[in-house]
Design a protein around this motif. Structure first.
Motif, short mmCIF file in Angstrom:
data_model
loop_
_atom_site.label_atom_id
_atom_site.label_comp_id
_atom_site.label_asym_id
_atom_site.label_seq_id
_atom_site.Cartn_x
_atom_site.Cartn_y
_atom_site.Cartn_z
N ALA A 166 -2.61 -5.24 5.35
CA ALA A 166 -2.14 -4.05 6.05
C ALA A 166 -2.26 -2.80 5.19
O ALA A 166 -2.32 -1.68 5.71
CB ALA A 166 -0.69 -4.25 6.49
N SER A 167 -2.32 -2.98 3.87
CA SER A 167 -2.39 -1.84 2.94
C SER A 167 -3.80 -1.60 2.41
O SER A 167 -3.97 -0.82 1.47
CB SER A 167 -1.45 -2.08 1.76
OG SER A 167 -1.77 -3.30 1.10
N ILE A 224 6.80 2.34 -2.81
CA ILE A 224 5.51 1.70 -2.56
C ILE A 224 5.14 0.79 -3.72
O ILE A 224 4.63 -0.32 -3.52
CB ILE A 224 4.41 2.76 -2.32
CG1 ILE A 224 4.76 3.64 -1.13
CG2 ILE A 224 3.06 2.08 -2.08
CD1 ILE A 224 3.81 4.80 -0.92
N TYR A 225 5.39 1.24 -4.94
CA TYR A 225 5.15 0.38 -6.11
C TYR A 225 5.95 -0.91 -5.99
O TYR A 225 5.45 -2.00 -6.30
CB TYR A 225 5.54 1.11 -7.39
CG TYR A 225 4.46 1.99 -7.98
CD1 TYR A 225 3.33 1.43 -8.57
CD2 TYR A 225 4.57 3.38 -7.96
CE1 TYR A 225 2.34 2.23 -9.12
CE2 TYR A 225 3.59 4.19 -8.50
CZ TYR A 225 2.47 3.61 -9.08
OH TYR A 225 1.48 4.41 -9.62
N THR A 226 7.19 -0.81 -5.53
CA THR A 226 8.03 -2.00 -5.38
C THR A 226 7.46 -2.94 -4.32
O THR A 226 7.45 -4.16 -4.50
CB THR A 226 9.46 -1.59 -4.99
OG1 THR A 226 10.00 -0.75 -6.01
CG2 THR A 226 10.35 -2.81 -4.82
N LEU A 227 6.97 -2.37 -3.20
CA LEU A 227 6.37 -3.19 -2.15
C LEU A 227 5.18 -3.98 -2.68
O LEU A 227 4.87 -5.07 -2.17
CB LEU A 227 5.92 -2.31 -0.98
CG LEU A 227 7.02 -1.69 -0.11
CD1 LEU A 227 6.41 -0.74 0.92
CD2 LEU A 227 7.83 -2.77 0.60
N ASP A 244 3.69 -4.52 3.41
CA ASP A 244 3.53 -3.72 2.20
C ASP A 244 3.13 -2.28 2.49
O ASP A 244 2.58 -1.59 1.63
CB ASP A 244 2.51 -4.37 1.26
CG ASP A 244 1.15 -4.57 1.91
OD1 ASP A 244 1.04 -4.34 3.13
OD2 ASP A 244 0.21 -4.97 1.20
N VAL A 245 3.40 -1.81 3.71
CA VAL A 245 3.13 -0.42 4.09
C VAL A 245 4.47 0.30 4.25
O VAL A 245 5.37 -0.19 4.95
CB VAL A 245 2.32 -0.33 5.39
CG1 VAL A 245 2.15 1.13 5.82
CG2 VAL A 245 0.96 -0.98 5.20
N SER A 246 4.61 1.45 3.62
CA SER A 246 5.87 2.19 3.63
C SER A 246 6.28 2.59 5.04
O SER A 246 5.46 3.07 5.83
CB SER A 246 5.73 3.44 2.76
OG SER A 246 6.86 4.28 2.90
#
Length: 585
Positions: A485-486, A133-136, A511-513
């Motif tokens: 989206a997040s 998630i940090y990477t996204l 950007d959502v896992s």
């Protein structure tokens, strides 16, 4: 030889006695002090495992530890209820023979070890999910070893909460004994009556005195903050600013956020330097909670300020509905002022001392009422001027401010009839107009990227490219919603308790896992926890919209000379100003 045998026998006997006493001591410690319910422990582990699964935003070990601790306590309580129901109604009907103490201990140790191993395994998996998630979100992730501290903190939180519950239980038992002795309540009913009395007392205090006292104390505390002066906010001298010597709204009455808003922002010289053209001094009108005097309303004072500064003679007039303590997004204000060469007027007002989170709980009606009254008052004054001699009228709101801004309009037709454009950023899921547009979106369009009526009037965007879709035709007046989206503020809803949302069923936002799953109750609490960290991520994610507001204004109402070169120069300037504000505010 005989003496040594007798000594050995005596030693063995003492050892057996000591072992028995130790076993009894451990049994009492486990039962009376620790008092673990092993069914509750199993369910608590399941709830803990759910809580460390991916949510919308990344979390560090400290934040995750607090959230997981509370989730585990909820699971422990659920497990205790199931165990009680089983013992009361199911086990008596079974041919049940209690196993030996040795077997009971073996089972308990096994359950404890399995729960610890399961929790540890989930923490290792969670550390990897968090890094994804940090990477996204273009952020640096956590290490697995550092993230494992989540388990220790969760255990501490759970222990404290269970301890508080047991204190509550002791009070109930004390009330039961008092009721049995003094009121002659039958002993088997006394605990129930005592619990009911205590629950009524707690609920009454929470809903009545305690709730009023809490918000009164919060209001008082934040009113002190509202009076705070900072050396970085200096009283403006230009008459185009509220709080100046010529202003009808006194500098000391604007509140902390109001003083910041009117003392910052580009002047005519800076705007001209960036755009390369002559510029006007932008008008910034602001009314604080304490600005109106002698029975005058905030709305009337705001209109008087606009009249005093000749705001109705400008090209653009923006009505901003603030959030919480009266905050106005500086990047939004700066963007529209640079775009129109300072030929603008922005008006805003403060409606509460409380920050957005508390305002959302206590002041939602107040923000709706404030937004409606302010827009109606300005609209009346604006509409009395000849059509050819009045500015373009725009409305803006961010987060809870968008809800207040929306409340001024009964529907899309009313909105289009009274404004020349609307830009709403990060709208809460409870916004009425937003909900109508999303619910009635075109078939096949996603909830995170809805298309309403082919995008002819209303559009939704997570980035600049989305504003040009689905087709080049976008009729005026234009309405734009910026939503990621997040962003938990957009997607949090009580409906998450029992129903899977479309935004988790359909193709996810970028950007959502992909590992995020919906679970009853759990997802609701997960996204609710994300609300507190909605802006703690990089620009372009969560509730951090950055310079996307410039793209929003350029799409809703671009000036005649708008071009990519000018856009880039303005973007660079407003991002620099934002970086300065974050550094000093």
């Amino acid at each position: 030889m005989l003496d040594s045998t007798e000594a050995l026998t005596s030693l063995r006997a003492r050892g057996v006695v000591l072992a028995r006493r130790a076993s009894e001591l451990l049994h009492r410690l486990e039962k009376d002090v620790i008092g673990l319910n092993y069914a509750g422990l199993v369910v608590a582990t399941v709830f803990f495992a759910w809580s460390v699964t991916p949510s919308l935003l990344p979390r560090d070990w400290l934040f995750q530890g607090l959230i997981s601790g509370f989730n585990a306590v909820i699971g422990y309580g659920v497990g205790c209820v199931f165990d009680w129901a089983f013992r009361r109604w199911v086990r008596p009907k079974l041919p049940w023979q209690p196993p030996s103490l040795r077997v009971q201990y073996a089972v308990k140790v096994t359950v404890l070890v399995v729960c610890i191993l399961a929790a540890g395994y989930m923490l290792v998996l969670s550390a990897d999910w968090q890094r994804q998630i940090y990477t996204l979100m273009d952020m640096t992730g956590t290490t697995t070893s550092g993230y494992l501290r989540t388990g220790g903190l969760s255990l501490l939180v759970g222990t404290v909460v269970v301890g508080l519950y047991r204190t509550f239980r002791i009070i109930v038992r004390l009330l039961a004994r008092l009721l049995s002795r003094w009121v002659r309540v039958p002993s088997r009913f006394a605990p129930t009556v005592g619990a009911a009395l205590l629950a009524v007392l707690v609920v009454s205090l929470f809903n009545g005195l305690a709730m009023r006292a809490f918000f009164a104390a919060a209001n008082s505390a934040f009113s002190v903050r509202n009076d705070k002066m900072t050396s970085y906010a200096v009283q403006p001298q230009a008459p185009e600013r509220s709080g100046s010597p010529q202003s009808l709204a006194g500098w000391n009455t604007l509140g902390s956020e109001g003083r910041w808003f009117v003392s910052h922002g580009p002047d005519a010289f800076r705007i001209g330097a960036v755009t390369g053209k002559p510029a006007l001094e932008p008008i910034r009108a602001y009314v604080g909670l304490e600005s109106a005097k002698h029975g005058e309303s905030q709305q009337d004072l705001a209109v008087d300020e606009l009249e005093r500064t000749h705001a109705f003679d400008r090209k653009v007039l923006v009505v901003v509905t603030t959030t919480g303590t009266g905050w106005v997004n500086s990047m939004t204000a700066n963007a529209i002022e640079y775009m129109y060469g300072g030929d603008t007027a922005i008006v805003a007002s403060q409606y509460s001392y409380l920050p957005s989170v508390l305002s959302f709980l206590a002041d939602r009606q107040k923000v709706a009422e404030s937004g409606r009254k302010m827009f109606d008052a300005i609209y009346r004054a604006w509409s009395q001027r000849p059509v050819q001699n009045r500015p373009k009228l725009l409305v803006y709101g961010e987060s809870l401010g968008s809800q207040g801004s929306e409340s001024a309009f009964s529907g899309l037709a009313d909105l289009r009839a009274r404004v020349d454009g609307a830009l709403w950023v990060g709208p809460p899921n409870s916004n009425l107009l937003w909900s109508q547009f999303v619910t009635r979106r075109d078939p096949g369009s996603r909830e995170v990227a809805p298309v309403y009526a082919d995008g002819l009037v209303v559009r939704f965007a997570a980035n600049a490219a989305d504003l040009s879709e689905p087709s080049p035709e976008w009729r005026r007046p234009r309405i734009a919603y910026l939503q990621h989206a997040s962003d938990p503020i957009v997607w949090w809803s009580p409906d998450l308790i029992f129903s899977r949302p479309n935004w988790l069923s359909e193709r996810r936002g970028s950007d959502v896992s992909t590992q995020m799953r919906w679970w009853p109750f759990v997802t609701f609490w997960q996204v609710a926890a994300d609300l507190t960290n909605a802006q703690g991520v990089s620009d372009g994610h969560g509730h951090n919209y950055g310079s996307l507001v410039l793209d929003g204004w350029a799409a809703v109402l671009p000036p005649p000379d708008w071009n990519p070169d000018l856009e880039e120069r303005i973007r660079t300037q407003i991002e620099l100003s934002e970086a300065y504000e974050r550094a000093v505010k």
